[in-house]
Every structure is written in structure tokens, then in C-alpha cells.
Write a protein that holds these residues in place. Sequence first.
Motif, PDB file in Angstrom:
ATOM      1  N   ASP A 151       0.824  -1.196   0.000  1.00 22.63           N
ATOM      2  CA  ASP A 151       0.000   0.000   0.000  1.00 22.63           C
ATOM      3  C   ASP A 151       0.862   1.251   0.000  1.00 22.63           C
ATOM      4  O   ASP A 151       1.998   1.229   0.434  1.00 22.63           O
ATOM      5  N   TRP A 152       0.311   2.335  -0.454  1.00 25.02           N
ATOM      6  CA  TRP A 152       1.000   3.613  -0.344  1.00 25.02           C
ATOM      7  C   TRP A 152       0.971   4.044   1.106  1.00 25.02           C
ATOM      8  O   TRP A 152      -0.059   4.097   1.723  1.00 25.02           O
ATOM      9  N   SER A 153       2.117   4.341   1.630  1.00 28.16           N
ATOM     10  CA  SER A 153       2.121   4.749   3.030  1.00 28.16           C
ATOM     11  C   SER A 153       2.873   6.061   3.154  1.00 28.16           C
ATOM     12  O   SER A 153       3.716   6.388   2.329  1.00 28.16           O
ATOM     13  N   THR A 154       2.554   6.798   4.180  1.00 24.12           N
ATOM     14  CA  THR A 154       3.260   8.049   4.386  1.00 24.12           C
ATOM     15  C   THR A 154       4.190   7.941   5.574  1.00 24.12           C
ATOM     16  O   THR A 154       4.526   8.915   6.216  1.00 24.12           O
ATOM     17  N   GLU A 155       4.605   6.710   5.856  1.00 19.72           N
ATOM     18  CA  GLU A 155       5.494   6.505   6.988  1.00 19.72           C
ATOM     19  C   GLU A 155       6.855   7.104   6.692  1.00 19.72           C
ATOM     20  O   GLU A 155       7.385   6.943   5.597  1.00 19.72           O
ATOM     21  N   ARG A 156       7.438   7.766   7.633  1.00 19.76           N
ATOM     22  CA  ARG A 156       8.745   8.345   7.405  1.00 19.76           C
ATOM     23  C   ARG A 156       9.800   7.257   7.548  1.00 19.76           C
ATOM     24  O   ARG A 156       9.876   6.572   8.544  1.00 19.76           O
ATOM     25  N   CYS A 157      10.628   7.138   6.546  1.00 16.78           N
ATOM     26  CA  CYS A 157      11.699   6.158   6.597  1.00 16.78           C
ATOM     27  C   CYS A 157      13.029   6.885   6.572  1.00 16.78           C
ATOM     28  O   CYS A 157      13.066   8.110   6.583  1.00 16.78           O
ATOM     29  N   CYS A 158      14.115   6.137   6.552  1.00 19.37           N
ATOM     30  CA  CYS A 158      15.393   6.841   6.608  1.00 19.37           C
ATOM     31  C   CYS A 158      16.474   6.122   5.821  1.00 19.37           C
ATOM     32  O   CYS A 158      16.330   4.973   5.433  1.00 19.37           O
ATOM     33  N   VAL A 159      17.563   6.853   5.601  1.00 16.92           N
ATOM     34  CA  VAL A 159      18.763   6.311   4.985  1.00 16.92           C
ATOM     35  C   VAL A 159      19.873   6.531   5.994  1.00 16.92           C
ATOM     36  O   VAL A 159      20.061   7.649   6.467  1.00 16.92           O
ATOM     37  N   CYS A 160      20.597   5.470   6.342  1.00 17.82           N
ATOM     38  CA  CYS A 160      21.665   5.594   7.336  1.00 17.82           C
ATOM     39  C   CYS A 160      23.004   5.266   6.712  1.00 17.82           C
ATOM     40  O   CYS A 160      23.078   4.387   5.852  1.00 17.82           O
ATOM     41  N   THR A 161      24.051   5.939   7.143  1.00 18.60           N
ATOM     42  CA  THR A 161      25.376   5.577   6.661  1.00 18.60           C
ATOM     43  C   THR A 161      26.277   5.285   7.848  1.00 18.60           C
ATOM     44  O   THR A 161      26.157   5.898   8.904  1.00 18.60           O
ATOM     45  N   TRP A 162      27.157   4.316   7.655  1.00 16.67           N
ATOM     46  CA  TRP A 162      28.179   3.995   8.639  1.00 16.67           C
ATOM     47  C   TRP A 162      29.520   4.069   7.939  1.00 16.67           C
ATOM     48  O   TRP A 162      29.650   3.629   6.804  1.00 16.67           O
ATOM     49  N   ASN A 163      30.538   4.608   8.631  1.00 17.75           N
ATOM     50  CA  ASN A 163      31.875   4.606   8.080  1.00 17.75           C
ATOM     51  C   ASN A 163      32.645   3.499   8.785  1.00 17.75           C
ATOM     52  O   ASN A 163      32.951   3.591   9.975  1.00 17.75           O
ATOM     53  N   LEU A 164      32.928   2.414   8.052  1.00 15.97           N
ATOM     54  CA  LEU A 164      33.493   1.239   8.701  1.00 15.97           C
ATOM     55  C   LEU A 164      34.953   1.420   9.049  1.00 15.97           C
ATOM     56  O   LEU A 164      35.502   0.651   9.808  1.00 15.97           O
ATOM     57  N   ASP A 165      35.621   2.416   8.462  1.00 16.95           N
ATOM     58  CA  ASP A 165      37.039   2.576   8.745  1.00 16.95           C
ATOM     59  C   ASP A 165      37.298   3.485   9.926  1.00 16.95           C
ATOM     60  O   ASP A 165      38.439   3.719  10.285  1.00 16.95           O
ATOM     61  N   ARG A 166      36.260   4.027  10.480  1.00 18.19           N
ATOM     62  CA  ARG A 166      36.468   4.901  11.648  1.00 18.19           C
ATOM     63  C   ARG A 166      36.727   4.059  12.877  1.00 18.19           C
ATOM     64  O   ARG A 166      36.171   2.971  13.020  1.00 18.19           O
ATOM     65  N   ARG A 167      37.502   4.587  13.779  1.00 16.44           N
ATOM     66  CA  ARG A 167      37.836   3.792  14.948  1.00 16.44           C
ATOM     67  C   ARG A 167      36.670   3.679  15.909  1.00 16.44           C
ATOM     68  O   ARG A 167      36.457   2.666  16.525  1.00 16.44           O
ATOM     69  N   GLY A 168      35.932   4.748  16.055  1.00 17.94           N
ATOM     70  CA  GLY A 168      34.861   4.686  17.048  1.00 17.94           C
ATOM     71  C   GLY A 168      33.564   4.188  16.454  1.00 17.94           C
ATOM     72  O   GLY A 168      32.503   4.767  16.680  1.00 17.94           O
ATOM     73  N   LEU A 169      33.627   3.141  15.660  1.00 18.78           N
ATOM     74  CA  LEU A 169      32.423   2.664  14.980  1.00 18.78           C
ATOM     75  C   LEU A 169      31.489   2.007  15.989  1.00 18.78           C
ATOM     76  O   LEU A 169      31.869   1.074  16.680  1.00 18.78           O
ATOM     77  N   ASP A 170      30.295   2.529  16.059  1.00 23.26           N
ATOM     78  CA  ASP A 170      29.305   1.926  16.946  1.00 23.26           C
ATOM     79  C   ASP A 170      28.258   1.273  16.058  1.00 23.26           C
ATOM     80  O   ASP A 170      27.524   1.976  15.356  1.00 23.26           O
ATOM     81  N   PRO A 171      28.166  -0.041  16.071  1.00 27.04           N
ATOM     82  CA  PRO A 171      27.248  -0.688  15.143  1.00 27.04           C
ATOM     83  C   PRO A 171      25.786  -0.328  15.386  1.00 27.04           C
ATOM     84  O   PRO A 171      24.965  -0.504  14.508  1.00 27.04           O
ATOM     85  N   LYS A 172      25.491   0.212  16.566  1.00 28.51           N
ATOM     86  CA  LYS A 172      24.084   0.521  16.829  1.00 28.51           C
ATOM     87  C   LYS A 172      23.751   1.970  16.538  1.00 28.51           C
ATOM     88  O   LYS A 172      22.610   2.376  16.651  1.00 28.51           O
ATOM     89  N   ARG A 173      24.756   2.751  16.173  1.00 28.69           N
ATOM     90  CA  ARG A 173      24.468   4.165  15.951  1.00 28.69           C
ATOM     91  C   ARG A 173      25.065   4.566  14.609  1.00 28.69           C
ATOM     92  O   ARG A 173      26.287   4.603  14.463  1.00 28.69           O
ATOM     93  N   PRO A 174      24.225   4.863  13.634  1.00 32.65           N
ATOM     94  CA  PRO A 174      24.793   5.245  12.341  1.00 32.65           C
ATOM     95  C   PRO A 174      25.464   6.615  12.424  1.00 32.65           C
ATOM     96  O   PRO A 174      25.098   7.446  13.243  1.00 32.65           O
TER      97      PRO A 174
END
Lengths: 501, 96
Positions: A151-174
Amino acid sequence: MFTDESLETVGTESSWRRSLQSVQESRSCQTRPLHTAEAIVQAGHYSDSGTQTDAQDSSGEYHEASGDHPGLKEFLDGVEEMIIKELIKNSRSHAFDGFEVNWVDHNETVSCIHRLQHPDAQSRGLQVTSLSWSCTGSVIACAFGRVDDGDWSTERCCVCTWNLDRRGLDPKRPDLVIDVPSAVMCLAFHPQRPSLIAGGLYSGEVVVWDTSRTQDSILAQTGMSADTHREPVYQVQWVPGSRRGEMDMLSAGSGGRVLQWRVDGVEGRLVLASGFALVRQQVPMINTISKARGGSSIGITALALSPWDPDSFLVGSEGGLVLKCAFSSQTVAAAPPDGESVTLRAPAQFCFSPSSGPVHSVHCSPFHRNLFVSGGTDGLAHLHSLLQPEPLLSLRVCDSSYVFVVRWSPTRPLVFAAATGQGLVQIFDLGRRSLRAATTIDQEAGGKPVYCLEFNPRQPHLLAAGNADGTINIWQLSADLTEQGPRESAQLEQLANEVAD
Amino acid sequence: MAEVEETLKRIQTHKGVIGTIVVNAEGIPIRTTLDNSTTVQYAGLLHQLTIKARSTVRDIDPQNDLTFLRIRSKKHEIMVAPDKEYLLIVIQNPSE
């Protein structure tokens, strides 16, 4: 009877010439006196000689070449015997058979190095619909949306990016979260500029985000104009644009349209540069192959560009068709014009043998110009050659579920990966005798389907797979899946040549 | 200079030979059977490597000199025959 006559001449005087003459003036000038001198010379000795050329044969030009390289002939004469002896010895030698060198420590196993999640999206039950690696290979962008919602929905969705080469990579926080008003169905990073991401939405819009901007990330979007898709956009890809050095965006949706957009960053708009419409009546050979009746437009679910031929692209449809299309096709599409600003053309040139359900993914081999692999709801991965409609090989990926993505490995010509609806990623090696998967990776997502799969272009041992439960797993592949063997290109060539006559 | 071309052709048509390049003393390719960009790459890199190999041999024993250089890789074997003025590079795929 005839005599000479001489007549008086008759003349008239000019009436105007005299008046002109009265205006005339005369001037004269003279140089200063010139100095001149005279001298006499006489040769003391004389000699005569003559030359004549002989008829030349055409080997004259080779003489010039040796004139430039003195001693080349002597060098080659001396060296030829030695080289030929070594060449013969080499072709017969078994000295290096089975000799492998370890330059790096080889990974023997496949391991999951990261499990990325966005708890906010997960709590709302959003699924990962698309993944893309940046051109540098360090940033991964994931699109959250819904695939199972019809169905057509108006739910807000998102696009997340993670930088895997950063040292402080938190897998739960994009690192970056971009809010999008509608579900994002597909993503593509720009192949040269690492901060641009293009996305296609469920509402039919196409948006380009610039992640280097802090405030408003949207660089350009199509907006809801007469040019945009009316149906969900399932694939976006970057293609070389009309101007040198620029890239345009190609978007394909289930309305049967493939549109090429030019990015106008100044005005924040995507301008339609050219477009194609796929209509059932204009697909060649379709009546003989498929008896299915349906609407006239062909919904597109898969798009693949060929790295070998910039003019052709492959399209997979909701009805199970796989078509070969050309950018340069000039036939006007038979679809009724809907107020678009450019005339839509019909690009289809060749129709491959159809499968029974929607084709979810098509990918061209980066190692052979004629091969591509396709996967759909019949649970099989078909290896096709561009030269014939029947597939060369059909491999069973999973028994009772769909194949959502197929991707060739960027380093091994014979390896491709397929993502299934049961939560498994199967990696096939065509060099092996058996038709079963070389490696099976369990995503541990509770049996939920894997909707997207991408190899990292810069670090080819990394494979990212996104699941329906909203998590993304980054797998590190073992060495035998990423290191190219010595005869693989030849084996692939042999496989491709098995085209039936 | 048909003899030069004939000699190069004899070498090129041997089993498994992918390409043949003749390079002069400055590292500039003068005869080749490969395309331009590949030739320039091979000529530049192998010319430098040959100079380094020759100086290695002569450093160990000044009476010695380099006669032949072979590089074996996963996919093929590169053979270099050096000389005072020229260098002959032959690339062969030995498993064919």
C-alpha cells in the motif's frame, strides 16, 4: 569588282575627360643617389659529374628503420636462440605446478565482522531495502523501507550511513541518518564523488543527497512533476552523462519507464534528459515466447549496466522477462504521452527466455562481455549469454523461496553470490564440479529474507547483506573466495563459448 | 630490415607467447606486438628492474654480469634478455 577602300576615321571628343584632367596633379619623387660598385669573379677549376637513380624496390623504407636503430639486428640474432630455448623449456616444464606463494595471511573462514542496526528503524519494523558502498569502500549506506507492504504509506523512513574505517564505529548508531518522507526502495553512491547518494522512493520520486552538507542534505530531487515516475522506483544507477566528466542518473520503476536525469545542483532539481518506456507490443519476439496476458506496460524490477558496452543495458521485469536494451535506440515508444518533456523511446532489442515470476536482480559479469546472471522468484540463478535466449546454466539456489539479489564477485571470475528469501546467502563457484553452493552464509536473522547484497568495490573480501529484520551484516570472506586462480579467465571463456548453435 | 621483423615474428608465434617488446637503452619501446598503454607500462617498469638486477649481480661480484632475467607470476612469465643497447621482453603464459 572588289577594290580596297580607305575611309576617313570618325571620332567624337569626350566631353568630360577634359574636366577630370583639369583636376589632375602630378608629383614625382627621387631617392638619394645609390652607391654601386662592380666586381668580377672567375672560377679557377672546373669539373663535371653526373648522377642517376636506379629503379628502387619497396624495401627501401626498412633501411630507414635500421638507420635509426643501429645494431638491432645483431642484438636480436644473438638473443633469439636463447629466448626460444627458454620459451620451449617453459611450455614443457612442470616445475611450478601446484606451487603457490603466500603473500598475505589467508583467511580460511568467513566471519561476520559487523552487525549494523538502527534501533529506531528496527523498532518500527522497517526492513533494509537497499545497500550501497561508496566509491572509496569505507562508507556503507542503507535504505530502510518496506518491501512487503503493498500500500502507499506516508510513513517516514530513513537512509543511514556507517563509516566502517572509523575507529569509534558503533554498530548501533549510524554516523548519519537522513529522514525521508516515503520508503526508499533503492540506493546508489556516486562512482566518483564519495558524498553523493542517489535514492529512488516508493512514491516515484528520485532524490540525490549530498552527505557533506550539514543542513539540508538534499542536493537535487525530481519533485512531483509530469516527468517523474508514477510508480515505485526500484533501481537507480549512475551512468556517464552527456557532458564529459559528469554523471547522470538512470532510474527504473514499475511503471515501465527508464528515465535519465541530469543533476542540476544549482537549482536543486533533477532535469529529465532522456527517457525510455517499455511497452509489451514493442518487445521483440515476445509473442512467440510468452503467452501470458497482462497490461501493456512492463514493470521493471531489475536494471544492470554493462561494463563492457556503454550503449547496452539489461532490464528485468515483473512478468519474468529479461530484455537487452540500447541507449541509442531511436524508435518512439508506443506508450501514450503523459505530459513528459521528452519523447520516450522504446529501447528493447532482444528478449531472453522468460521465467515464471518477477526477475528481482540482473548483474553483468565484470570479467566476460557476454555473460550475465539473473535471479527471480523461481528460486533459480540463471547464467545467460548475451548471444542466445536460453540460459547457459541454471543453478538451484534455494528450494522453496525467492532469490532476491545476485551479484558477481569483483575478483574471481567464476564466483557469484545469491541472496535468498530464507535468510541465507549462497556463494557459487562455477569452477567446481558440483552445482551446489560453495559456501552458505546464514544471516542469523531468524529466517527473514535477505533483500540486498553488495560486494565492497575497494576491499573485495567484504560483503554486505541486509535483512528484513532491519540489520546489516558485514562478512569477511575467506581467501579461496576472493583470490583469483590461474586459469579462471580461461574457464569462464570456455563456459561462455558453450553457446548452442 | 625484414630480418628483424622475421626474427620477432618467430619469437611471437611460439606456444603461449602473449607479447614481445624491444626497448632501447633509454627505456623507449621501439618494436612491440601489444597495445600502446600496456607496452609503455611494461617497458618503463622492466627497464628499471633490469638496471637494478644488473647492479645487484655486479655488486656481489664485479666480474659477473646479468645475462637473463625471468619473473614468474601467478598468471604468466616475463623473460628479459638484456644488452648494452637494447632489451628484449617476452611475456609468455606457460600453462597454455
